[in-house]
Design a protein around this motif. Structure first.
Motif, PDB file in Angstrom:
ATOM      1  N   TRP A  39      -9.683   1.431   4.779  1.00  0.00           N
ATOM      2  CA  TRP A  39      -8.782   1.407   3.631  1.00  0.00           C
ATOM      3  C   TRP A  39      -9.594   0.905   3.033  1.00  0.00           C
ATOM      4  O   TRP A  39     -10.790   0.529   1.648  1.00  0.00           O
ATOM      5  CB  TRP A  39      -8.279  -0.264   4.277  1.00  0.00           C
ATOM      6  CG  TRP A  39      -7.919  -0.354   5.259  1.00  0.00           C
ATOM      7  CD1 TRP A  39      -8.536  -1.297   5.715  1.00  0.00           C
ATOM      8  CD2 TRP A  39      -6.160   0.165   6.113  1.00  0.00           C
ATOM      9  NE1 TRP A  39      -7.552  -1.302   6.782  1.00  0.00           N
ATOM     10  CE2 TRP A  39      -6.527  -0.103   7.063  1.00  0.00           C
ATOM     11  CE3 TRP A  39      -5.604   1.116   5.829  1.00  0.00           C
ATOM     12  CZ2 TRP A  39      -5.133  -0.629   8.039  1.00  0.00           C
ATOM     13  CZ3 TRP A  39      -5.152   1.669   6.370  1.00  0.00           C
ATOM     14  CH2 TRP A  39      -4.377   0.904   7.506  1.00  0.00           C
TER      15      TRP A  39
ATOM     16  N   LYS B  25      -6.431  -4.796   2.563  1.00  0.00           N
ATOM     17  CA  LYS B  25      -7.007  -4.698   3.569  1.00  0.00           C
ATOM     18  C   LYS B  25      -6.708  -5.689   4.833  1.00  0.00           C
ATOM     19  O   LYS B  25      -6.809  -5.636   5.410  1.00  0.00           O
ATOM     20  CB  LYS B  25      -8.578  -4.732   3.153  1.00  0.00           C
ATOM     21  CG  LYS B  25      -9.040  -3.401   2.462  1.00  0.00           C
ATOM     22  CD  LYS B  25     -10.554  -4.240   2.327  1.00  0.00           C
ATOM     23  CE  LYS B  25     -10.972  -3.045   1.460  1.00  0.00           C
ATOM     24  NZ  LYS B  25     -12.450  -2.826   1.694  1.00  0.00           N
TER      25      LYS B  25
ATOM     26  N   VAL C  71      -3.951   3.744  -1.954  1.00  0.00           N
ATOM     27  CA  VAL C  71      -4.696   3.721  -0.431  1.00  0.00           C
ATOM     28  C   VAL C  71      -5.574   5.055  -0.087  1.00  0.00           C
ATOM     29  O   VAL C  71      -4.470   5.467   0.653  1.00  0.00           O
ATOM     30  CB  VAL C  71      -4.550   2.619   0.787  1.00  0.00           C
ATOM     31  CG1 VAL C  71      -5.473   1.931   1.473  1.00  0.00           C
ATOM     32  CG2 VAL C  71      -3.982   1.273   0.107  1.00  0.00           C
TER      33      VAL C  71
ATOM     34  N   LEU D   8       0.405   4.790   1.202  1.00  0.00           N
ATOM     35  CA  LEU D   8      -0.354   5.474   2.110  1.00  0.00           C
ATOM     36  C   LEU D   8      -0.174   6.915   2.835  1.00  0.00           C
ATOM     37  O   LEU D   8       1.135   7.332   2.570  1.00  0.00           O
ATOM     38  CB  LEU D   8      -0.383   4.758   3.607  1.00  0.00           C
ATOM     39  CG  LEU D   8      -0.999   3.391   4.092  1.00  0.00           C
ATOM     40  CD1 LEU D   8      -0.468   3.000   5.252  1.00  0.00           C
ATOM     41  CD2 LEU D   8      -2.196   3.366   3.800  1.00  0.00           C
TER      42      LEU D   8
ATOM     43  N   ILE E  21      -8.706   0.672  -0.849  1.00  0.00           N
ATOM     44  CA  ILE E  21      -8.381   0.455  -1.952  1.00  0.00           C
ATOM     45  C   ILE E  21      -8.415   1.330  -3.195  1.00  0.00           C
ATOM     46  O   ILE E  21      -9.203   1.334  -3.876  1.00  0.00           O
ATOM     47  CB  ILE E  21      -8.242  -0.634  -2.169  1.00  0.00           C
ATOM     48  CG1 ILE E  21      -7.902  -1.158  -1.023  1.00  0.00           C
ATOM     49  CG2 ILE E  21      -7.041  -1.177  -2.500  1.00  0.00           C
ATOM     50  CD1 ILE E  21      -7.397  -1.171   0.472  1.00  0.00           C
TER      51      ILE E  21
ATOM     52  N   LEU F  14      -2.847  -4.956   5.758  1.00  0.00           N
ATOM     53  CA  LEU F  14      -2.999  -3.485   6.440  1.00  0.00           C
ATOM     54  C   LEU F  14      -3.885  -3.792   8.000  1.00  0.00           C
ATOM     55  O   LEU F  14      -2.888  -2.584   8.854  1.00  0.00           O
ATOM     56  CB  LEU F  14      -3.748  -2.599   5.378  1.00  0.00           C
ATOM     57  CG  LEU F  14      -2.974  -1.848   4.275  1.00  0.00           C
ATOM     58  CD1 LEU F  14      -3.913  -0.965   3.070  1.00  0.00           C
ATOM     59  CD2 LEU F  14      -1.859  -1.065   4.498  1.00  0.00           C
ATOM     60  N   SER F  15      -4.342  -4.630   7.798  1.00  0.00           N
ATOM     61  CA  SER F  15      -5.246  -4.674   9.280  1.00  0.00           C
ATOM     62  C   SER F  15      -3.906  -4.554  10.356  1.00  0.00           C
ATOM     63  O   SER F  15      -3.866  -5.403  11.231  1.00  0.00           O
ATOM     64  CB  SER F  15      -6.686  -4.739   9.209  1.00  0.00           C
ATOM     65  OG  SER F  15      -7.506  -3.845   8.701  1.00  0.00           O
TER      66      SER F  15
ATOM     67  N   ALA G 151       0.818  -1.116   0.221  1.00  0.00           N
ATOM     68  CA  ALA G 151       0.068  -0.013   0.026  1.00  0.00           C
ATOM     69  C   ALA G 151       0.539   0.990  -0.131  1.00  0.00           C
ATOM     70  O   ALA G 151       1.685   0.893   0.096  1.00  0.00           O
ATOM     71  CB  ALA G 151      -0.997   0.026   1.460  1.00  0.00           C
TER      72      ALA G 151
ATOM     73  N   LEU H 115      -6.739   7.823   2.031  1.00  0.00           N
ATOM     74  CA  LEU H 115      -7.232   7.897   3.403  1.00  0.00           C
ATOM     75  C   LEU H 115      -8.102   8.430   4.133  1.00  0.00           C
ATOM     76  O   LEU H 115      -8.475   9.502   3.800  1.00  0.00           O
ATOM     77  CB  LEU H 115      -5.610   7.872   5.030  1.00  0.00           C
ATOM     78  CG  LEU H 115      -4.759   6.903   4.415  1.00  0.00           C
ATOM     79  CD1 LEU H 115      -3.959   7.386   5.279  1.00  0.00           C
ATOM     80  CD2 LEU H 115      -5.521   5.807   5.408  1.00  0.00           C
TER      81      LEU H 115
ATOM     82  N   GLU I  94      -8.331   8.877  11.750  1.00  0.00           N
ATOM     83  CA  GLU I  94      -7.973   6.983  11.461  1.00  0.00           C
ATOM     84  C   GLU I  94      -6.983   7.449  12.430  1.00  0.00           C
ATOM     85  O   GLU I  94      -5.812   8.245  12.831  1.00  0.00           O
ATOM     86  CB  GLU I  94      -7.092   7.021  10.609  1.00  0.00           C
ATOM     87  CG  GLU I  94      -7.334   6.457   9.519  1.00  0.00           C
ATOM     88  CD  GLU I  94      -9.012   5.602   9.292  1.00  0.00           C
ATOM     89  OE1 GLU I  94      -9.927   5.266   9.841  1.00  0.00           O
ATOM     90  OE2 GLU I  94      -9.837   5.364   8.181  1.00  0.00           O
TER      91      GLU I  94
END
Length: 200
Positions: free
Chosen positions: A110, A92, A148, A54, A112, A95-96, A52, A150, A154
């Motif tokens: 997320w 996802k 990704v 970000l 994407i 990332l989590s 990702a 945002l 967050e």
């Protein structure tokens, strides 16, 4: 004229950061990593990984969030997909696992976006190319980089043994020595995007 895709970037200060249990690397050396890749290739075939990009902003300039392991090695958040796993869902999940709090109601949203780069590993070696060399019929890994998007606010939970850095595009550009060929070429891949800098 075709309009450029837009990425909204929010100030780094609008995000909050905490920690969670360490996420240990599976390998202690590059040789170990390549040996494990070889083993997995024998069982499952070509490795597919997703990472990702970000984006946040500081001083009206886009910054990318990178995970730092130890004092020098940086990587994009992401990782290997399970066999047959959907790329978006897999990213996802990764990332989590890397950056979300353990509480289910504190999962980041997320979103994407586009796949901006595809890299190929022809052999069980560290070198990767942004194309698959013509003489290679069985590449060992295909890595895809996704933007990704945002949300404005967050909460990220960073494993205790890693650091989350916000690195400006100008530092990444052409800095192969420090960041390697995949990360140092992200500024070129993002050059067609229009960054909408949103102040806090």
């Amino acid at each position: 004229m075709v309009a450029s895709p837009v990425v909204n970037t929010y100030p780094l200060s609008s995000y909050s950061f905490g920690t969670k249990e360490p996420k240990m690397e599976k390998d202690t050396s590059v040789a170990d990593r390549l040996a494990r890749m070889k083993l997995n290739y024998m069982k499952e075939g070509m490795r597919t990984s997703v990472e990702a990009i970000l984006l946040v902003q500081e001083h009206n300039h886009p910054h990318i969030l990178l995970l730092q392991i130890g004092n020098t090695f940086c990587k994009l958040p992401g990782g290997r997909l399970k066999p047959g796993e959907n790329e978006v869902e897999g990213l996802k999940r990764k990332l989590s696992s890397k950056l979300a709090a353990n509480s289910p109601n504190m999962q980041p949203n997320w979103q994407i976006g586009e796949c901006v780069a595809v890299w190929w590993r022809p052999n069980f070696e560290t070198i990767m190319y942004p194309y698959c060399p013509p003489h290679i019929s069985k590449p060992k890994e295909c890595k895809k980089l996704y933007v990704v998007h945002l949300s404005e606010r967050e909460y990220f939970a960073v494993p205790k043994n890693l650091k989350l850095l916000a690195v400006p595009l100008f530092e990444l550009y052409d800095n192969v020595q420090r960041y390697g060929p995949v990360i140092s070429t992200i500024p070129q891949q993002l050059s067609r995007f229009q960054f909408n800098m949103i102040s806090g």
